[in-house]
Write a protein that holds these residues in place. Structure first.
Motif, mmCIF file in Angstrom:
data_model
loop_
_atom_site.group_PDB
_atom_site.id
_atom_site.type_symbol
_atom_site.label_atom_id
_atom_site.label_comp_id
_atom_site.label_asym_id
_atom_site.label_seq_id
_atom_site.Cartn_x
_atom_site.Cartn_y
_atom_site.Cartn_z
ATOM 1 N N ALA A 118 -5.380 17.371 1.620
ATOM 2 C CA ALA A 118 -5.824 16.095 2.187
ATOM 3 C C ALA A 118 -4.702 15.068 2.304
ATOM 4 N N TYR A 119 -3.478 15.457 1.998
ATOM 5 C CA TYR A 119 -2.394 14.479 1.969
ATOM 6 C C TYR A 119 -2.084 13.896 3.341
ATOM 7 N N ASP A 120 -1.942 14.730 4.353
ATOM 8 C CA ASP A 120 -1.519 14.247 5.673
ATOM 9 C C ASP A 120 -2.479 13.189 6.213
ATOM 10 N N GLU A 121 -3.766 13.440 6.093
ATOM 11 C CA GLU A 121 -4.753 12.472 6.578
ATOM 12 C C GLU A 121 -4.681 11.175 5.782
ATOM 13 N N ALA A 122 -4.506 11.295 4.476
ATOM 14 C CA ALA A 122 -4.426 10.106 3.635
ATOM 15 C C ALA A 122 -3.179 9.289 3.958
ATOM 16 N N PHE A 123 -2.055 9.951 4.132
ATOM 17 C CA PHE A 123 -0.829 9.217 4.439
ATOM 18 C C PHE A 123 -0.912 8.557 5.813
ATOM 19 N N ALA A 124 -1.594 9.183 6.747
ATOM 20 C CA ALA A 124 -1.768 8.576 8.066
ATOM 21 C C ALA A 124 -2.522 7.254 7.950
ATOM 22 N N GLU A 125 -3.542 7.208 7.093
ATOM 23 C CA GLU A 125 -4.276 5.951 6.916
ATOM 24 C C GLU A 125 -3.413 4.902 6.223
ATOM 25 N N ILE A 126 -2.652 5.315 5.217
ATOM 26 C CA ILE A 126 -1.728 4.381 4.563
ATOM 27 C C ILE A 126 -0.748 3.805 5.584
ATOM 28 N N SER A 127 -0.245 4.640 6.466
ATOM 29 C CA SER A 127 0.710 4.185 7.473
ATOM 30 C C SER A 127 0.112 3.116 8.370
ATOM 31 N N GLU A 128 -1.158 3.248 8.695
ATOM 32 C CA GLU A 128 -1.823 2.236 9.516
ATOM 33 C C GLU A 128 -2.052 0.946 8.730
ATOM 34 N N LEU A 129 -2.532 1.067 7.503
ATOM 35 C CA LEU A 129 -2.756 -0.122 6.684
ATOM 36 C C LEU A 129 -1.458 -0.880 6.441
ATOM 37 N N ALA A 130 -0.361 -0.155 6.296
ATOM 38 C CA ALA A 130 0.934 -0.789 6.011
ATOM 39 C C ALA A 130 1.413 -1.673 7.146
ATOM 40 N N ARG A 131 0.852 -1.543 8.312
ATOM 41 C CA ARG A 131 1.248 -2.348 9.460
ATOM 42 C C ARG A 131 0.609 -3.741 9.468
ATOM 43 N N GLY A 132 -0.296 -3.993 8.553
ATOM 44 C CA GLY A 132 -0.931 -5.302 8.491
ATOM 45 C C GLY A 132 0.079 -6.400 8.216
ATOM 46 N N VAL B 160 0.843 -1.198 0.000
ATOM 47 C CA VAL B 160 0.000 0.000 0.000
ATOM 48 C C VAL B 160 0.873 1.241 0.000
ATOM 49 N N ALA B 161 0.362 2.282 -0.636
ATOM 50 C CA ALA B 161 1.047 3.583 -0.704
ATOM 51 C C ALA B 161 0.137 4.561 -1.409
ATOM 52 N N LEU B 162 0.594 5.798 -1.477
ATOM 53 C CA LEU B 162 -0.047 6.812 -2.308
ATOM 54 C C LEU B 162 0.818 7.008 -3.549
ATOM 55 N N HIS B 163 0.270 6.670 -4.694
ATOM 56 C CA HIS B 163 0.964 6.862 -5.962
ATOM 57 C C HIS B 163 1.406 8.328 -6.061
ATOM 58 N N PRO B 164 2.564 8.585 -6.658
ATOM 59 C CA PRO B 164 3.037 9.982 -6.708
ATOM 60 C C PRO B 164 2.054 10.953 -7.345
ATOM 61 N N ASN B 165 1.346 10.537 -8.375
ATOM 62 C CA ASN B 165 0.366 11.438 -8.975
ATOM 63 C C ASN B 165 -0.780 11.739 -8.018
ATOM 64 N N ASP B 166 -1.235 10.716 -7.282
ATOM 65 C CA ASP B 166 -2.293 10.933 -6.300
ATOM 66 C C ASP B 166 -1.795 11.798 -5.145
ATOM 67 N N ALA B 167 -0.549 11.604 -4.740
ATOM 68 C CA ALA B 167 0.006 12.404 -3.657
ATOM 69 C C ALA B 167 -0.010 13.889 -4.011
ATOM 70 N N ALA B 168 0.311 14.213 -5.253
ATOM 71 C CA ALA B 168 0.307 15.615 -5.677
ATOM 72 C C ALA B 168 -1.095 16.196 -5.633
ATOM 73 N N VAL B 169 -2.092 15.428 -6.079
ATOM 74 C CA VAL B 169 -3.481 15.896 -6.052
ATOM 75 C C VAL B 169 -3.948 16.084 -4.612
ATOM 76 N N LEU B 170 -3.663 15.113 -3.755
ATOM 77 C CA LEU B 170 -4.073 15.193 -2.352
ATOM 78 C C LEU B 170 -3.436 16.400 -1.663
#
Length: 278
Positions: free
Chosen positions: A93-107, A78-88
């Motif tokens: 909305a990037y910080d909130e999105a990356f925080a969720e990715i960070s949690e999912l990555a712990r699975g 899981v991650a935020l694709h670079p193009n999506d990161a730029a849009v976010l």
């Protein structure tokens, strides 16, 4: 993102099992959509018995976290694709999105942080600062979790390498859908970075990429489909699925002038060294 068209015929079975190092089974594909179960069964019959499913935005990352719990032949990234990161980032909305990715990555069955990196093809100069920050955030996350990093690098070779050198690459670093030349392949290999080759290496106009694959040590070589995209020859342009990694591994065997059985075994062993048991 979608890939329309008629599904190609399944390839001949391989002499030994391999892993599809990078696919997107959640993306819509084909004029007649096929289930994940059907695509995994087709892959298994072709010898592609394991897959790494990549969730590259919030929706697909959530899908991936659920799917790896349901399909034993699948682990995820899981991650935020670079193009999506730029849009976010532009939307605040990037910080909130990356925080969720960070949690999912712990699975436990999320074994990869990626795909992340830089994409100068679709995102212009105004978004590059956000891409750069996101890339560095994902590098730090991979180090924190001690998980492999999968890199998306499109038209940004020099800057991707500069960031990895400046920040320090994670212990396991993979260039997904490697697109560099032989000189770049040697540079990556010298640093112990893994190169994953997609169907593009089978294209008739891919002489520079084929030269890169030929000089990449088998111990650092991975195979992927990036399905439903980048369908290998002879089905270029059709929707792709994990089974068609079989065409790509045959091309790698040709380029290395080694028995196909040897290449399959090397790809299998390397994939399990990186991602652990399925």
């Amino acid at each position: 993102m979608t890939r329309r068209g008629v599904w190609p015929a399944a390839p001949a079975p391989l002499p030994g099992p391999i892993v599809d190092n990078h696919c997107h089974l959640d993306f819509p594909a084909g004029d007649e959509p096929r289930s994940v179960e059907d695509r995994l069964a087709e892959a298994d019959a072709a010898g592609v018995t394991r897959v790494v499913q990549i969730g590259c935005d919030l929706e697909s990352a959530r899908w991936t976290a659920d799917a790896v719990a349901r399909f034993p032949q699948m682990v995820g990234g899981v991650a935020l694709h670079p193009n999506d990161a730029a849009v976010l980032a532009a939307e605040g909305a990037y910080d909130e999105a990356f925080a969720e990715i960070s949690e999912l990555a712990r699975g436990e069955r999320i074994r990869v942080v990626g795909e992340t990196g830089l994409d100068y093809y679709r995102t212009g100069p105004e978004g590059r600062g956000a891409q750069l920050q996101a890339f560095r955030d994902h590098i730090a996350l991979a180090k924190e979790l001690n998980k492999p990093l999968q890199i998306h690098d499109r038209d940004a070779h020099a800057d991707v390498i500069d960031v990895l050198m400046a920040d320090g690459a994670p212990e396991t670093t993979v260039f997904h859908c490697f697109s560099g030349d032989a000189a770049m392949a040697r540079l990556c290999a010298d640093r112990g970075w893994y190169l994953s080759f997609a169907g593009t290496v089978t294209f008739k106009n891919a002489s520079l990429l084929q030269a890169a694959a030929a000089v990449t040590p088998l111990s650092l070589t991975l195979i992927e489909t990036d399905s439903p995209f980048l369908t290998p020859h002879p089905h270029r342009g059709a929707p792709n699925s994990p089974a068609h990694a079989a065409h790509t591994v045959r091309e790698i065997a040709r380029l290395h002038d080694r028995p196909l059985e040897e290449i399959c075994a090397a790809v299998w062993d390397t994939s399990h060294e990186l991602y652990g048991p399925w």
